[in-house]
Design a protein around this motif. Structure first.
Motif, PDB file in Angstrom:
ATOM      1  N   MET A   1      45.181 -15.374  17.658  1.00  0.00           N
ATOM      2  CA  MET A   1      45.555 -16.733  18.020  1.00  0.00           C
ATOM      3  C   MET A   1      44.440 -17.721  17.724  1.00  0.00           C
ATOM      4  O   MET A   1      44.678 -18.849  17.316  1.00  0.00           O
ATOM      5  CB  MET A   1      45.923 -16.774  19.505  1.00  0.00           C
ATOM      6  N   CYS A   2      43.203 -17.282  17.890  1.00  0.00           N
ATOM      7  CA  CYS A   2      42.062 -18.178  17.736  1.00  0.00           C
ATOM      8  C   CYS A   2      41.433 -18.150  16.345  1.00  0.00           C
ATOM      9  O   CYS A   2      40.918 -19.167  15.875  1.00  0.00           O
ATOM     10  CB  CYS A   2      40.985 -17.843  18.772  1.00  0.00           C
ATOM     11  N   MET A   3      41.476 -16.979  15.667  1.00  0.00           N
ATOM     12  CA  MET A   3      40.626 -16.821  14.487  1.00  0.00           C
ATOM     13  C   MET A   3      41.303 -16.227  13.260  1.00  0.00           C
ATOM     14  O   MET A   3      40.630 -15.939  12.274  1.00  0.00           O
ATOM     15  CB  MET A   3      39.419 -15.944  14.846  1.00  0.00           C
ATOM     16  N   ALA A   4      42.619 -16.011  13.286  1.00  0.00           N
ATOM     17  CA  ALA A   4      43.270 -15.349  12.153  1.00  0.00           C
ATOM     18  C   ALA A   4      43.091 -16.136  10.856  1.00  0.00           C
ATOM     19  O   ALA A   4      42.793 -15.566   9.802  1.00  0.00           O
ATOM     20  CB  ALA A   4      44.754 -15.139  12.447  1.00  0.00           C
ATOM     21  N   LEU A   5      43.279 -17.444  10.911  1.00  0.00           N
ATOM     22  CA  LEU A   5      43.152 -18.267   9.701  1.00  0.00           C
ATOM     23  C   LEU A   5      41.736 -18.200   9.148  1.00  0.00           C
ATOM     24  O   LEU A   5      41.528 -18.018   7.940  1.00  0.00           O
ATOM     25  CB  LEU A   5      43.548 -19.711  10.020  1.00  0.00           C
ATOM     26  N   LEU A   6      40.738 -18.335  10.024  1.00  0.00           N
ATOM     27  CA  LEU A   6      39.344 -18.322   9.578  1.00  0.00           C
ATOM     28  C   LEU A   6      38.960 -16.946   9.031  1.00  0.00           C
ATOM     29  O   LEU A   6      38.378 -16.842   7.941  1.00  0.00           O
ATOM     30  CB  LEU A   6      38.429 -18.703  10.742  1.00  0.00           C
ATOM     31  N   LEU A   7      39.288 -15.885   9.759  1.00  0.00           N
ATOM     32  CA  LEU A   7      38.944 -14.553   9.290  1.00  0.00           C
ATOM     33  C   LEU A   7      39.693 -14.188   8.012  1.00  0.00           C
ATOM     34  O   LEU A   7      39.165 -13.474   7.154  1.00  0.00           O
ATOM     35  CB  LEU A   7      39.241 -13.520  10.374  1.00  0.00           C
ATOM     36  N   GLY A   8      40.933 -14.679   7.876  1.00  0.00           N
ATOM     37  CA  GLY A   8      41.689 -14.427   6.657  1.00  0.00           C
ATOM     38  C   GLY A   8      41.022 -14.996   5.430  1.00  0.00           C
ATOM     39  O   GLY A   8      41.150 -14.469   4.325  1.00  0.00           O
ATOM     40  N   SER A   9      40.257 -16.062   5.607  1.00  0.00           N
ATOM     41  CA  SER A   9      39.539 -16.668   4.489  1.00  0.00           C
ATOM     42  C   SER A   9      38.249 -15.926   4.162  1.00  0.00           C
ATOM     43  O   SER A   9      37.711 -16.063   3.064  1.00  0.00           O
ATOM     44  CB  SER A   9      39.207 -18.134   4.820  1.00  0.00           C
ATOM     45  N   TYR A  10      37.760 -15.148   5.111  1.00  0.00           N
ATOM     46  CA  TYR A  10      36.478 -14.456   4.928  1.00  0.00           C
ATOM     47  C   TYR A  10      36.615 -12.992   4.518  1.00  0.00           C
ATOM     48  O   TYR A  10      35.629 -12.378   4.105  1.00  0.00           O
ATOM     49  CB  TYR A  10      35.673 -14.499   6.240  1.00  0.00           C
ATOM     50  N   THR A  11      37.814 -12.404   4.631  1.00  0.00           N
ATOM     51  CA  THR A  11      37.941 -10.962   4.434  1.00  0.00           C
ATOM     52  C   THR A  11      37.478 -10.509   3.055  1.00  0.00           C
ATOM     53  O   THR A  11      36.797  -9.484   2.918  1.00  0.00           O
ATOM     54  CB  THR A  11      39.396 -10.502   4.656  1.00  0.00           C
ATOM     55  N   ALA A  12      37.854 -11.261   2.023  1.00  0.00           N
ATOM     56  CA  ALA A  12      37.456 -10.862   0.668  1.00  0.00           C
ATOM     57  C   ALA A  12      35.946 -10.949   0.493  1.00  0.00           C
ATOM     58  O   ALA A  12      35.343 -10.136  -0.214  1.00  0.00           O
ATOM     59  CB  ALA A  12      38.170 -11.739  -0.365  1.00  0.00           C
ATOM     60  N   LYS A  13      35.313 -11.938   1.116  1.00  0.00           N
ATOM     61  CA  LYS A  13      33.866 -12.086   1.009  1.00  0.00           C
ATOM     62  C   LYS A  13      33.136 -10.958   1.750  1.00  0.00           C
ATOM     63  O   LYS A  13      32.131 -10.436   1.266  1.00  0.00           O
ATOM     64  CB  LYS A  13      33.433 -13.446   1.569  1.00  0.00           C
ATOM     65  N   ILE A  14      33.636 -10.625   2.938  1.00  0.00           N
ATOM     66  CA  ILE A  14      33.016  -9.546   3.702  1.00  0.00           C
ATOM     67  C   ILE A  14      33.227  -8.212   3.001  1.00  0.00           C
ATOM     68  O   ILE A  14      32.340  -7.349   2.986  1.00  0.00           O
ATOM     69  CB  ILE A  14      33.602  -9.499   5.127  1.00  0.00           C
ATOM     70  N   GLY A  15      34.389  -8.045   2.414  1.00  0.00           N
ATOM     71  CA  GLY A  15      34.777  -6.777   1.808  1.00  0.00           C
ATOM     72  C   GLY A  15      35.922  -6.171   2.578  1.00  0.00           C
ATOM     73  O   GLY A  15      35.834  -6.007   3.800  1.00  0.00           O
ATOM     74  N   LEU A  16      37.019  -5.875   1.875  1.00  0.00           N
ATOM     75  CA  LEU A  16      38.217  -5.384   2.554  1.00  0.00           C
ATOM     76  C   LEU A  16      37.973  -4.045   3.239  1.00  0.00           C
ATOM     77  O   LEU A  16      38.453  -3.801   4.347  1.00  0.00           O
ATOM     78  CB  LEU A  16      39.367  -5.278   1.546  1.00  0.00           C
ATOM     79  N   LYS A  17      37.222  -3.159   2.589  1.00  0.00           N
ATOM     80  CA  LYS A  17      36.936  -1.863   3.197  1.00  0.00           C
ATOM     81  C   LYS A  17      36.092  -2.031   4.457  1.00  0.00           C
ATOM     82  O   LYS A  17      36.356  -1.393   5.487  1.00  0.00           O
ATOM     83  CB  LYS A  17      36.219  -0.951   2.205  1.00  0.00           C
ATOM     84  N   ARG A  18      35.091  -2.905   4.387  1.00  0.00           N
ATOM     85  CA  ARG A  18      34.256  -3.144   5.572  1.00  0.00           C
ATOM     86  C   ARG A  18      35.093  -3.688   6.729  1.00  0.00           C
ATOM     87  O   ARG A  18      34.879  -3.315   7.889  1.00  0.00           O
ATOM     88  CB  ARG A  18      33.139  -4.127   5.237  1.00  0.00           C
ATOM     89  N   CYS A  19      36.032  -4.579   6.429  1.00  0.00           N
ATOM     90  CA  CYS A  19      36.865  -5.162   7.484  1.00  0.00           C
ATOM     91  C   CYS A  19      37.720  -4.094   8.159  1.00  0.00           C
ATOM     92  O   CYS A  19      37.838  -4.062   9.397  1.00  0.00           O
ATOM     93  CB  CYS A  19      37.753  -6.259   6.896  1.00  0.00           C
ATOM     94  N   VAL A  20      38.323  -3.212   7.359  1.00  0.00           N
ATOM     95  CA  VAL A  20      39.156  -2.152   7.929  1.00  0.00           C
ATOM     96  C   VAL A  20      38.310  -1.208   8.781  1.00  0.00           C
ATOM     97  O   VAL A  20      38.690  -0.833   9.899  1.00  0.00           O
ATOM     98  CB  VAL A  20      39.890  -1.385   6.815  1.00  0.00           C
ATOM     99  N   LEU A  21      37.138  -0.826   8.271  1.00  0.00           N
ATOM    100  CA  LEU A  21      36.266   0.084   9.015  1.00  0.00           C
ATOM    101  C   LEU A  21      35.761  -0.561  10.308  1.00  0.00           C
ATOM    102  O   LEU A  21      35.709   0.092  11.361  1.00  0.00           O
ATOM    103  CB  LEU A  21      35.082   0.508   8.145  1.00  0.00           C
ATOM    104  N   PHE A  22      35.380  -1.828  10.224  1.00  0.00           N
ATOM    105  CA  PHE A  22      34.905  -2.525  11.417  1.00  0.00           C
ATOM    106  C   PHE A  22      36.029  -2.662  12.436  1.00  0.00           C
ATOM    107  O   PHE A  22      35.835  -2.492  13.646  1.00  0.00           O
ATOM    108  CB  PHE A  22      34.351  -3.893  11.031  1.00  0.00           C
ATOM    109  N   GLY A  23      37.251  -2.937  11.950  1.00  0.00           N
ATOM    110  CA  GLY A  23      38.392  -3.053  12.848  1.00  0.00           C
ATOM    111  C   GLY A  23      38.685  -1.747  13.573  1.00  0.00           C
ATOM    112  O   GLY A  23      38.890  -1.729  14.792  1.00  0.00           O
ATOM    113  N   LEU A  24      38.674  -0.641  12.825  1.00  0.00           N
ATOM    114  CA  LEU A  24      38.899   0.664  13.452  1.00  0.00           C
ATOM    115  C   LEU A  24      37.786   1.006  14.438  1.00  0.00           C
ATOM    116  O   LEU A  24      38.038   1.597  15.498  1.00  0.00           O
ATOM    117  CB  LEU A  24      38.992   1.745  12.378  1.00  0.00           C
TER     118      LEU A  24
END
Length: 391
Positions: free
Chosen positions: A57-80
């Motif tokens: 609710m608070c950060m989906a739009l912002l994080l959606g813009s950063y995922t490619a920069k952070i790295g998709l694999k890193r995002c999935v691993l950090f989320g898990l």
């Protein structure tokens, strides 16, 4: 060859989406137990159900813009990892406030996975297989939540709700290890893209807003219906295990609906027709279930709920498949997904406590049916506007 097929890399990302949704599904069957052991009220239970959506609710739009920069694999691993840590610690918490705080952490883990999953799958899957795989991905919420709803009641009887939380945490950690080992880190070429330019581009694009609103009015309804079903079943003296199983069937029906819709889209069915059919069915089922519940046999009530979830899958699948068409530019696809998930999370955060408050204030569920039917009508009108703009 069979082992190589089992190790298809995209399937592990889809599995991450399912596991993330399992953390959402573990809570509804445990609500009666938490109410008894921790003295949690129905409204507090509603906040526990919805608080996992605060991050989105608070950060989906912002994080959606950063995922490619952070790295998709890193995002999935950090989320898990966030899901694993929060769920494991939750197994040792004995206060409502502690569970609330950890639910927010789980929400961030859930968000990182669901934001990164579609883009990651596009990287891993050949174009000719993409439609079917995206249909399977869009089933993550219904399928994963259904698995959580199905497993939790049986685990509650043997290892308590604390054990359930610990087991789900260990599962997330194990999956993170598999993904870290099997899937290579893809090279990204988006470092020169200005994040706030992507956000600005998306926010200035009306179709993205409309698509997000369509998903929002649907997602809150579905989440609320499934989340409170075990509590409704208790009024019929249905055991916790049976209630969890019935609710799991409802959730899995949603996954079947989304996957079937992906196949229908691939065969040329019009997206607008599928969404309108979905919302019309939602409206009829919600009104019939909530307004006539006292007069209908339980079997017919269950068919209405099952149909609600099954046809709701049409809405979810079309929204995910149409993000590509209604993004301002290809580089804004992840940001548009972020906007869609932000609307979804907001709806799923607000509706469960609102519904609980309505039930406590009126002593019944009739006005809940009217509210849901109104939301479906809004969804039908928004769909008409969206595809009229595209014509």
């Amino acid at each position: 060859m069979s082992s190589a097929r089992w190790l298809n890399k995209d399937l592990w990302i889809i599995a991450a989406g399912f596991v993330a949704a399992m953390h959402v599904g573990k809570l509804p069957p445990a609500v009666p137990v938490l109410q008894a052991e921790l003295g949690i009220s129905l409204v507090q239970a509603g906040f526990l159900l919805s608080l996992v959506q605060v991050a989105g609710m608070c950060m989906a739009l912002l994080l959606g813009s950063y995922t490619a920069k952070i790295g998709l694999k890193r995002c999935v691993l950090f989320g898990l990892s966030l899901l694993a840590i929060a769920s494991f610690i939750g197994g040792f918490v004995q206060t409502f406030s502690g569970l609330l705080a950890l639910r927010v952490v789980e929400g961030f883990g859930f968000l990182l996975i669901t934001l990164s999953g579609p883009a990651f799958i596009r990287q891993l899957v050949p174009v000719e297989q993409l439609q079917a795989k995206m249909g399977l991905w869009s089933a993550y919420m219904g399928g994963g939540m259904g698995i959580g709803l199905l497993c939790t009641p049986f685990l509650l009887n043997s290892i308590s709700w604390q054990g359930v939380w610990i087991c789900f945490g260990l599962l997330s950690l194990a999956l993170a290890g598999v993904i870290y080992t099997i899937i290579p880190t893809a090279q990204t070429h988006t470092q020169s893209v200005a994040v706030f330019d992507l956000i600005k581009l998306t926010l200035k694009h009306p179709p993205a807003w409309i698509l997000a609103a369509i998903f929002g009015v649907y997602a809150g309804q579905w989440f609320s219906l499934v989340g409170f079903l075990p509590s409704i079943y208790q009024q019929y003296q249905i055991s916790l295990a049976v209630a969890g199983g019935l609710t799991a069937i409802v959730a899995i029906a949603n996954a079947i609906g989304t996957f079937a819709c992906g196949l229908l889209l691939q065969r040329g069915f019009r997206p607008q027709t599928l969404v309108q059919t979905g919302f019309a069915t939602l409206m009829v089922c919600a009104l019939s279930f909530y307004l006539l519940r006292e007069f209908l046999p339980f079997g017919l009530q269950f068919i209405l709920v099952l149909s609600f979830s099954l046809f709701g899958g049409l809405v979810a699948a079309v929204v995910f498949s149409q993000v590509l068409n209604f993004s301002a530019k290809p580089i804004a696809i992840s940001t548009t997904i972020g906007l869609v998930l932000q609307f979804s999370a907001t709806s799923q955060f607000l509706l469960p406590p609102l519904i609980a408050s309505i039930v406590l204030a009126t002593g019944g569920w009739i006005w809940v049916g009217i509210l849901m039917a109104t939301l479906s009508l809004i969804g039908m009108l928004l769909t008409r506007i969206l595809f009229r703009k595209a014509a």
